[in-house]
Write an enzyme that holds these catalytic residues in place. Sequence first.
Site, PDB file in Angstrom:
ATOM      1  N   GLY A 178     -97.815 -50.287  13.467  1.00  0.00           N
ATOM      2  CA  GLY A 178     -97.142 -49.900  14.715  1.00  0.00           C
ATOM      3  C   GLY A 178     -96.609 -48.232  14.420  1.00  0.00           C
ATOM      4  O   GLY A 178     -95.800 -47.947  14.798  1.00  0.00           O
ATOM      5  N   ASP A 231    -101.450 -44.163  22.613  1.00  0.00           N
ATOM      6  CA  ASP A 231    -100.359 -43.442  21.849  1.00  0.00           C
ATOM      7  C   ASP A 231    -101.130 -41.927  21.731  1.00  0.00           C
ATOM      8  O   ASP A 231    -100.105 -41.130  21.198  1.00  0.00           O
ATOM      9  CB  ASP A 231    -100.626 -44.104  20.484  1.00  0.00           C
ATOM     10  CG  ASP A 231     -99.366 -44.938  20.552  1.00  0.00           C
ATOM     11  OD1 ASP A 231     -98.325 -45.204  21.312  1.00  0.00           O
ATOM     12  OD2 ASP A 231     -99.338 -45.700  19.117  1.00  0.00           O
ATOM     13  N   GLY A 276    -101.188 -44.433  13.359  1.00  0.00           N
ATOM     14  CA  GLY A 276    -101.886 -43.620  12.610  1.00  0.00           C
ATOM     15  C   GLY A 276    -103.258 -43.202  12.998  1.00  0.00           C
ATOM     16  O   GLY A 276    -103.915 -42.073  12.924  1.00  0.00           O
ATOM     17  N   GLY A 277    -104.289 -44.268  13.461  1.00  0.00           N
ATOM     18  CA  GLY A 277    -105.321 -44.100  14.159  1.00  0.00           C
ATOM     19  C   GLY A 277    -105.254 -42.786  15.294  1.00  0.00           C
ATOM     20  O   GLY A 277    -106.034 -41.948  15.243  1.00  0.00           O
ATOM     21  N   SER A 278    -104.379 -43.163  16.119  1.00  0.00           N
ATOM     22  CA  SER A 278    -104.227 -42.281  17.351  1.00  0.00           C
ATOM     23  C   SER A 278    -103.800 -40.672  17.069  1.00  0.00           C
ATOM     24  O   SER A 278    -104.387 -39.884  17.446  1.00  0.00           O
ATOM     25  CB  SER A 278    -103.097 -42.624  17.913  1.00  0.00           C
ATOM     26  OG  SER A 278    -103.223 -44.202  18.456  1.00  0.00           O
ATOM     27  N   SER A 279    -103.236 -40.648  15.766  1.00  0.00           N
ATOM     28  CA  SER A 279    -102.930 -39.434  15.486  1.00  0.00           C
ATOM     29  C   SER A 279    -103.925 -38.688  14.746  1.00  0.00           C
ATOM     30  O   SER A 279    -104.205 -37.234  14.933  1.00  0.00           O
ATOM     31  CB  SER A 279    -101.487 -39.415  14.079  1.00  0.00           C
ATOM     32  OG  SER A 279    -101.147 -38.220  13.672  1.00  0.00           O
ATOM     33  N   LYS A 328     -95.596 -41.964  13.647  1.00  0.00           N
ATOM     34  CA  LYS A 328     -94.706 -42.196  14.454  1.00  0.00           C
ATOM     35  C   LYS A 328     -93.853 -43.460  14.415  1.00  0.00           C
ATOM     36  O   LYS A 328     -94.352 -44.199  13.916  1.00  0.00           O
ATOM     37  CB  LYS A 328     -95.073 -41.848  16.184  1.00  0.00           C
ATOM     38  CG  LYS A 328     -96.189 -43.008  16.525  1.00  0.00           C
ATOM     39  CD  LYS A 328     -95.264 -44.206  17.184  1.00  0.00           C
ATOM     40  CE  LYS A 328     -96.585 -45.291  17.640  1.00  0.00           C
ATOM     41  NZ  LYS A 328     -96.024 -46.487  17.692  1.00  0.00           N
TER      42      LYS A 328
HETATM   43  C1  LIG Z   1     -97.543 -50.508  21.069  1.00  0.00           C
HETATM   44  C2  LIG Z   1     -97.447 -48.984  20.888  1.00  0.00           C
HETATM   45  C3  LIG Z   1     -96.272 -48.325  21.325  1.00  0.00           C
HETATM   46  O1  LIG Z   1     -96.219 -47.107  20.964  1.00  0.00           O
HETATM   47  O2  LIG Z   1     -97.918 -48.543  19.819  1.00  0.00           O
HETATM   48  P1  LIG Z   1     -98.590 -49.240  18.389  1.00  0.00           P
HETATM   49  O3  LIG Z   1     -97.667 -50.187  17.747  1.00  0.00           O
HETATM   50  O4  LIG Z   1     -99.869 -49.790  18.416  1.00  0.00           O
HETATM   51  O5  LIG Z   1     -98.465 -48.123  17.211  1.00  0.00           O
HETATM   52  C4  LIG Z   1     -98.670 -48.548  21.946  1.00  0.00           C
HETATM   53  O6  LIG Z   1     -98.348 -48.686  23.323  1.00  0.00           O
HETATM   54  C5  LIG Z   1    -100.113 -48.796  21.655  1.00  0.00           C
HETATM   55  O7  LIG Z   1    -101.063 -47.788  21.953  1.00  0.00           O
HETATM   56  P2  LIG Z   1    -102.307 -47.689  21.255  1.00  0.00           P
HETATM   57  O8  LIG Z   1    -102.326 -48.383  19.895  1.00  0.00           O
HETATM   58  O9  LIG Z   1    -102.920 -46.362  21.428  1.00  0.00           O
HETATM   59  O10 LIG Z   1    -103.124 -48.601  22.306  1.00  0.00           O
HETATM   60  P3  LIG Z   1    -104.494 -48.654  22.615  1.00  0.00           P
HETATM   61  O11 LIG Z   1    -105.565 -48.315  21.892  1.00  0.00           O
HETATM   62  O12 LIG Z   1    -104.577 -47.760  24.212  1.00  0.00           O
HETATM   63  O13 LIG Z   1    -104.651 -50.130  23.484  1.00  0.00           O
HETATM   64  C6  LIG Z   1    -104.984 -51.332  22.553  1.00  0.00           C
HETATM   65  C7  LIG Z   1    -104.620 -52.458  23.549  1.00  0.00           C
HETATM   66  O14 LIG Z   1    -103.430 -52.914  23.729  1.00  0.00           O
HETATM   67  C8  LIG Z   1    -102.801 -52.978  24.977  1.00  0.00           C
HETATM   68  N1  LIG Z   1    -102.131 -52.087  25.739  1.00  0.00           N
HETATM   69  C9  LIG Z   1    -101.890 -50.588  25.174  1.00  0.00           C
HETATM   70  C10 LIG Z   1    -101.011 -50.144  25.594  1.00  0.00           C
HETATM   71  C11 LIG Z   1    -100.146 -50.349  26.847  1.00  0.00           C
HETATM   72  N2  LIG Z   1     -99.611 -49.472  27.402  1.00  0.00           N
HETATM   73  N3  LIG Z   1    -100.425 -51.402  27.532  1.00  0.00           N
HETATM   74  C12 LIG Z   1    -101.348 -52.303  26.749  1.00  0.00           C
HETATM   75  O15 LIG Z   1    -101.592 -53.346  27.402  1.00  0.00           O
HETATM   76  C13 LIG Z   1    -104.187 -53.421  25.831  1.00  0.00           C
HETATM   77  O16 LIG Z   1    -104.504 -54.560  25.318  1.00  0.00           O
HETATM   78  C14 LIG Z   1    -105.132 -52.284  24.935  1.00  0.00           C
HETATM   79  O17 LIG Z   1    -106.774 -52.723  25.002  1.00  0.00           O
HETATM   80  N1  LIG Z   2    -108.587 -43.184  11.843  1.00  0.00           N
HETATM   81  C1  LIG Z   2    -108.252 -44.335  12.021  1.00  0.00           C
HETATM   82  N2  LIG Z   2    -107.258 -44.757  11.407  1.00  0.00           N
HETATM   83  C2  LIG Z   2    -106.781 -46.025  11.529  1.00  0.00           C
HETATM   84  N3  LIG Z   2    -107.386 -46.991  12.233  1.00  0.00           N
HETATM   85  C3  LIG Z   2    -108.295 -46.603  13.030  1.00  0.00           C
HETATM   86  C4  LIG Z   2    -108.963 -45.299  12.708  1.00  0.00           C
HETATM   87  N4  LIG Z   2    -110.038 -45.311  13.760  1.00  0.00           N
HETATM   88  C5  LIG Z   2    -110.286 -46.553  14.263  1.00  0.00           C
HETATM   89  N5  LIG Z   2    -109.203 -47.241  13.823  1.00  0.00           N
HETATM   90  C6  LIG Z   2    -108.981 -48.638  14.438  1.00  0.00           C
HETATM   91  O1  LIG Z   2    -107.573 -48.687  15.172  1.00  0.00           O
HETATM   92  C7  LIG Z   2    -106.984 -49.863  14.886  1.00  0.00           C
HETATM   93  C8  LIG Z   2    -105.432 -49.614  14.938  1.00  0.00           C
HETATM   94  O2  LIG Z   2    -105.173 -48.595  14.190  1.00  0.00           O
HETATM   95  P1  LIG Z   2    -103.654 -47.942  13.968  1.00  0.00           P
HETATM   96  O3  LIG Z   2    -103.659 -46.660  14.839  1.00  0.00           O
HETATM   97  O4  LIG Z   2    -103.532 -47.687  12.501  1.00  0.00           O
HETATM   98  O5  LIG Z   2    -102.809 -49.131  14.426  1.00  0.00           O
HETATM   99  P2  LIG Z   2    -101.406 -48.995  14.946  1.00  0.00           P
HETATM  100  O6  LIG Z   2    -101.562 -48.457  16.492  1.00  0.00           O
HETATM  101  O7  LIG Z   2    -100.716 -50.355  14.942  1.00  0.00           O
HETATM  102  O8  LIG Z   2    -100.317 -47.970  14.351  1.00  0.00           O
HETATM  103  C9  LIG Z   2    -107.274 -50.436  13.547  1.00  0.00           C
HETATM  104  O9  LIG Z   2    -107.279 -51.608  13.352  1.00  0.00           O
HETATM  105  C10 LIG Z   2    -108.795 -49.614  13.428  1.00  0.00           C
HETATM  106  O10 LIG Z   2    -109.892 -50.586  13.228  1.00  0.00           O
END
Ligand SMILES: C[C@@](CO)(OP(=O)(O)O)[C@H](O)COP(=O)(O)OP(=O)(O)OC[C@H]1O[C@@H](n2ccc(N)nc2=O)[C@H](O)[C@@H]1O
Ligand SMILES: Nc1ncnc2c1ncn2[C@@H]1O[C@H](COP(=O)(O)OP(=O)(O)O)[C@@H](O)[C@H]1O
Length: 267
Positions: A94, A132, A97-100, A8
């Site tokens: 960002g 996410d 991928g892991g969430s997906s 995403k």
């Molecule tokens: C920043 C965003 C924007 O879309 O995406 P990514 O850059 O990671 O892809 C998301 O909020 C990332 O969501 P996600 O990667 O699922 O985060 P989570 O595992 O829920 O949280 C990881 C850590 O980020 C912080 N966190 C996350 C989401 C949120 N709304 N507030 C927070 O403060 C918290 O410290 C939490 O412990």
């Molecule tokens: N299937 C997976 N793919 C990617 N990362 C994973 C997975 N399962 C657990 N993780 C953990 O989740 C963390 C964040 O992964 P990712 O979703 O790729 O980051 P972001 O949210 O920044 O896009 C990684 O540091 C990794 O240790």
Amino acid sequence: MNFFPNAKINLGLNITEKRTDGFHNLESVFVPVLWNDELEIIESDQTSFVSSGIEIPGEPNENLCLKAFYLVQSEFKLPPVRIHLKKNIPIGAGLGGGSSDAAFVIKGINEMFELNMNVEQMQNFARKLGSDCAFFIKNEPVFAFGKGDEFAPINIDLSNKYLVLVYPNVHVSTAQAYSGVKPKKPEYSLKDIINMPIKDWRSFMKNDFEQSIFKAFPKLYRLKQDLYSLGALYASMSGSGSTIFGIFEGIPPRIKVKDAQIHICKL
Ligand SMILES: C[C@@](CO)(OP(=O)(O)O)[C@H](O)COP(=O)(O)OP(=O)(O)OC[C@H]1O[C@@H](n2ccc(N)nc2=O)[C@H](O)[C@@H]1O
Ligand SMILES: Nc1ncnc2c1ncn2[C@@H]1O[C@H](COP(=O)(O)OP(=O)(O)O)[C@@H](O)[C@H]1O
């Protein structure tokens, strides 16, 4: 069965307040992107996880795919499965991928074992795995708020637009990125900005992570400027970084960036 979890991007990302649970409230538009992992789930005599492709940090039993499976198994009677994930989407980029991957495990086992969960039930499982994650259940452009796991529909026309994603091999920790931002109410409503012509987004649409992440990694700021120089209608960092993306009207020009992975797709 085989599934193809996608990445995403975030169009705009306003971090509006710190919550009492330690998380942050945000506003963003999430858009699915055609950059995919490959996920295979097959019934087996014991549950296991293996991965190939990009190396995933942490133990296999910490992987979000297994966490998703065990979470659903805690409420439904499921046979053991073998999960194989070929990791193509950069990690800590960002791109979600892991969430997906986790969301596609939930959707995958729902289909394979005819669990008859509806979208809301699957989103509720996903919310327990990451902020996410719930987005990837419906997997369509949406206005996200709350922790990023509550959604409102939007109308957005991205047809015939191309996306260039540049992953500059910089790993950003999401938790650390949040700790570098001071929450504030946005000057302009993202819901209004999204209805403007894309070329006008540049003046109004912000990603609140950029300031601190660009300070730590100035080459990311330069990459964003480079995408504008190459003709991007809009360029930004995605989520907490480090991927920088550009939206182009037609087929984008050839782009070469040292030490970076480039992915081009239609939106
Ligand atoms: C920043 C965003 C924007 O879309 O995406 P990514 O850059 O990671 O892809 C998301 O909020 C990332 O969501 P996600 O990667 O699922 O985060 P989570 O595992 O829920 O949280 C990881 C850590 O980020 C912080 N966190 C996350 C989401 C949120 N709304 N507030 C927070 O403060 C918290 O410290 C939490 O412990
Ligand atoms: N299937 C997976 N793919 C990617 N990362 C994973 C997975 N399962 C657990 N993780 C953990 O989740 C963390 C964040 O992964 P990712 O979703 O790729 O980051 P972001 O949210 O920044 O896009 C990684 O540091 C990794 O240790």
